[in-house]
Design an enzyme around this catalytic site. Structure first.
Site, mmCIF file in Angstrom:
data_model
loop_
_atom_site.group_PDB
_atom_site.id
_atom_site.type_symbol
_atom_site.label_atom_id
_atom_site.label_comp_id
_atom_site.label_asym_id
_atom_site.label_seq_id
_atom_site.Cartn_x
_atom_site.Cartn_y
_atom_site.Cartn_z
ATOM 1 N N ARG A 326 -4.960 -8.693 -2.276
ATOM 2 C CA ARG A 326 -3.661 -8.144 -2.700
ATOM 3 C C ARG A 326 -2.496 -8.901 -2.064
ATOM 4 O O ARG A 326 -1.410 -8.951 -2.632
ATOM 5 C CB ARG A 326 -3.571 -6.650 -2.399
ATOM 6 C CG ARG A 326 -2.348 -5.971 -3.022
ATOM 7 C CD ARG A 326 -2.389 -4.472 -2.870
ATOM 8 N NE ARG A 326 -3.187 -3.829 -3.892
ATOM 9 C CZ ARG A 326 -2.682 -3.086 -4.881
ATOM 10 N NH1 ARG A 326 -1.374 -2.946 -5.017
ATOM 11 N NH2 ARG A 326 -3.479 -2.507 -5.749
ATOM 12 N N GLU A 735 4.021 3.230 -1.717
ATOM 13 C CA GLU A 735 4.015 1.966 -0.978
ATOM 14 C C GLU A 735 5.240 1.083 -1.193
ATOM 15 O O GLU A 735 5.726 0.462 -0.240
ATOM 16 C CB GLU A 735 2.757 1.172 -1.338
ATOM 17 C CG GLU A 735 1.474 1.825 -0.857
ATOM 18 C CD GLU A 735 0.242 1.151 -1.442
ATOM 19 O OE1 GLU A 735 -0.604 0.702 -0.671
ATOM 20 O OE2 GLU A 735 0.141 1.085 -2.685
#
Length: 786
Positions: A326, A735
């Protein structure tokens, strides 16, 4: 307090989605009445467990003398790997590289070797310290540099993303530069430590109360360690006192040890580690070294990027593969690179096993991306914000039939609003005027220098492990018109429960107080995904809505038959139901339906559409959509000490059509401050023996109230519903806000650069502690010849 609680209680209202409703447990949090696992009334016969930990970071366990431990006052049992009836393994990957208890090889300092079970927690802790281990100690591998030298690759197939001809792009670029950036890690520092309470039942049954973001994984791990089927284990989570990713996989150890002891002794067992032990045992945010080469032109446009993101992963795989993946997914942030190659380098070290942390590698990828922009800005003498704008996704074709909308992983950016968000914030916070005023003030101030920066965020929403993008829910409607809601998401303070309850209340046209939010349990909704990847509301909200729609369809069919009207003539309205030309209360309809033997309970399910990912090829559509935002930060630094203040922050963030603006703003503020701590004050330090030295609040500095921005303006992007059909067109907010704090790092960099007339790139590594800021000031002065 009673009056305050009454004011905070939700009031009857319909149409609750999109309204600013308080957190369902807010009053209980303030009053100290919210029940966490350590607050549960002690079951009869409760025992307490404590982990016995290694004294070295790397080597071989030659012998372990536990006689004094067993003989200590209050000790009931001592458990080692030999007492495990199932598998001595709690790894969340196929590598099976994480034992509950180490047997011979020691791979990190404070690795669990055994567990003591005693009548009291204090007795267990005192007894655990009496163990005598003999070790054959080896030199530990502590950091990225030593791991590289030792060839400590964690995986044989690290991810590579590539698009275009990078070598040709770099060769043809008018200008090139190389650099390296160190990006620090971060301790989760949840207020409630790891904890588990295991209560044995009949035969093989085990009920585990666990502070975990992933109840189903804890269920499977406990079953695996006990050697029973998952159906024998029930995991329950009412709330956590914070998680931030640290309770996605790291809770497994504590739940399994508590369950193991409860199974062996046939008594309830609780395991709550001391804060120092918690910090020494559990993984952190991965720290990275990003090495890069950039090709660009005099106009500040990037032509090619070649970057390697090397990460300290710790002693086992855990989630390090997906985390480093990621990081590459976000090495572009909001910027288009005509030719790009990104490679991950996850490395084994003799430190705690680093794990999920809010952003899951994305923040590290974005910090690297913003360093690329800063390097180009200083190399060309252009304003960093102008360089950011010139490299945004969108605009003219990049040649060879490739538009400026294709990511390094070959997903087309269809919802790009980064330019709009930047432009709106730039106007609303008077960025240019303030920047000019800061430059003028700095010219007259020899000691205190100010800095300002505006940075954007583009964050992909979905689990990149595609199978996790699913959720289930269970909804019961009772004959009095009240509703019980259960789903697979866990509540860790982020407001997931109240958001999903709002969805259910609106679906039925009832007041929020008529919806009962119940604890997450694997006994009601099975095979749950972790509450992570910012997907809690997206997944569980849609699953709950699916269950509601099933019940509503049954009610519509019943009402149409009973009152002889068409289904199209029945509508659920706020506080009532229209049936033909008449209106009746929801409770009346439900009561009649029960008498008509209509099922008033339903399960719901949702799977995120459109997503797919081929990791081997480095291509796919891993994200359902992107969440955007931008932040402008202003700081002041003391060039004699390196100390600084964050004077003002302005944020404009994209939540789509917000489910609950109050909750979302709270998430933005909290995420920003947590990100600011990561990038400025929170520093992890291991010594040469591999011992974590920052293992307590006394040695590890998280932000406190006085560290907050003096002026803190937060606004949600208006009139920007999600173009994808998410739950009520909302966007994830867990997030993405953390990365808004990158603006603080670059404002500090701007202030440091001012001492050299903005001629030298400060290249601030993180965390940008006062010591690092002061060192950067001195370096910039020296390189500028001042």
């Amino acid at each position: 307090m009673a009056d305050a609680r009454k004011r905070l209680e939700p009031q009857s209202a319909t149409g609750t989605v999109g309204s600013a409703r308080i957190h369902d447990s807010a009053a209980r949090h303030v009053a100290g009445e919210a029940v966490y696992i350590d607050d549960i009334a002690a079951p009869e016969g409760l025992l307490h467990a404590c982990l016995g930990l290694s004294d070295i970071a790397h080597g071989r366990l030659v012998s372990l003398d536990l006689d004094a431990v067993r003989a200590a006052p209050g000790v009931v049992a001592v458990l080692t790997a030999a007492d495990i009836p199932g598998a001595n393994d709690i790894s969340s990957t196929h590598r099976h590289d994480e034992p509950v208890f180490a047997t011979q090889t020691i791979l990190h300092h404070r690795q669990p070797l055994f567990a003591v079970v005693a009548m009291t927690r204090e007795a267990a802790r005192r007894a655990a310290a009496l163990a005598k281990g003999v070790y054959d100690e080896a030199a530990p591998v502590i950091d990225v540099a030593s791991a590289r030298a030792a060839g400590g690759a964690l995986v044989t197939d690290p991810l590579k993303l590539e698009r275009g001809d990078v070598a040709a792009g770099l060769a043809a670029s008018p200008r090139r530069l190389t650099g390296s950036m160190t990006i620090g890690g971060q301790e989760h520092f949840y207020l409630e430590s790891q904890i588990a309470l295991a209560i044995p039942g009949e035969e093989e049954d085990m009920h585990v109360f666990s502070s975990t973001q992933h109840p189903s994984e804890v269920q499977h791990m406990v079953a695996q360690v006990l050697g029973v089927g998952s159906h024998a284990v029930t995991v329950e989570v009412r709330r956590m006192g914070g998680g931030f990713g640290g309770k996605e996989t790291q809770s497994n150890l504590f739940a399994c040890v508590a369950a193991l002891a409860a199974r062996k002794l046939k008594r309830p067992v609780k395991l709550r580690p001391d804060r120092d032990d918690d910090m020494a045992i559990t993984g952190k945010r991965h720290d990275f070294i990003c090495d890069y080469e950039i090709g660009f032109d005099d106009e500040g446009r990037i032509h090619a990027v070649d970057a390697v993101y090397a990460a300290r992963c710790g002693w086992n795989a855990d989630l390090s593969g997906p985390v480093t993946d990621r990081a590459l997914f976000h090495m572009d942030n909001c910027y288009f690179y005509p030719a790009v190659r990104g490679r991950s380098e996850p490395l084994l070290t003799n430190t705690v096993s680093n794990t999920a942390f809010r952003g899951f590698g994305g923040p590290q990828g974005m910090v690297g991306a913003e360093r690329f922009i800063e390097e180009v800005a200083f190399a060309t003498g252009l304003d960093p914000l102008e360089v950011r704008k010139r490299n945004l996704y969108g605009g003219n074709s990049a040649g060879e039939g490739i538009g400026r909308d294709l990511t390094p992983y070959h997903q087309t950016v269809e919802d790009n609003i980064a330019g709009e968000v930047i432009a709106r914030l730039e106007r609303s916070c008077d960025y240019r005027e303030r920047q000019a005023a800061i430059r003028e003030a700095n010219a007259e101030s020899p000691i205190v220098k100010r800095g300002i920066a505006l940075t954007p965020v583009k964050f992909g929403i979905s689990f990149t492990a595609t199978w996790y993008n699913q959720a289930g829910a269970l909804v019961h409607v009772y004959t009095d018109g009240t509703v019980m809601l259960n789903h697979g998401g866990t509540e860790m303070g982020q407001g997931l429960y109240v958001k999903v309850a709002q969805v259910v209340a609106q679906a039925f046209g009832i007041g929020l107080e008529q919806v009962k939010i119940t604890a997450t349990t694997t006994g009601k909704v099975p095979n749950t995904s972790a509450t992570a990847a910012s997907s809690g509301s997206d997944l569980n909200g849609m699953a709950a809505l699916d269950a509601c729609e099933t019940i509503k369809a049954r009610l519509v069919a019943f009402a149409a038959a009973k009152w002889n009207v068409l289904p199209a003539d029945i509508a659920f309205l706020p506080g009532r139901v229209r049936v033909g030309a008449e209106e009746i209360g929801f409770r009346e309809l439900v009561g009649a339906a029960y008498m008509g033997r209509v099922q008033l309970s339903a399960t719901g399910f949702y799977a995120t559409p459109k997503i797919h990912w081929d990791r081997k090829a480095g291509r796919g559509h891993p994200f359902y959509y992107f969440a955007y935002g931008a932040a402008a930060a202003e700081v002041a630094i003391d060039t004699l000490t390196g100390e600084y203040r964050v004077e003002r922050v302005d944020i404009l963030h994209d939540c789509g059509q917000s489910l609950n603006p109050a909750i979302d703003k709270g998430q933005i503020e909290g995420g920003f401050v947590q990100g600011m701590g990561w990038l400025t004050t929170e520093e992890l330090v291991w010594d040469e023996k591999g011992r974590l030295r920052t293992h307590a609040p006394s040695t590890y500095k998280i932000p406190v109230a006085s560290d907050r921005p003096r002026i803190f303006n937060v606004a949600l992007l208006e009139d920007a519903p999600n173009r994808e059909p998410t739950i009520h067109r909302s966007k994830a907010v867990g997030e993405p806000p953390l990365m808004l704090a990158i603006s603080v790092l670059h404002a500090l960099s701007d202030a440091v650069a001012s001492v050299g007339g903005h001629k030298v790139c400060p290249r601030l590594d993180t965390p940008a502690t006062p010591e690092r800021v002061l060192a950067a000031v001195e370096r910039v002065r020296a390189e500028a010849g001042l």
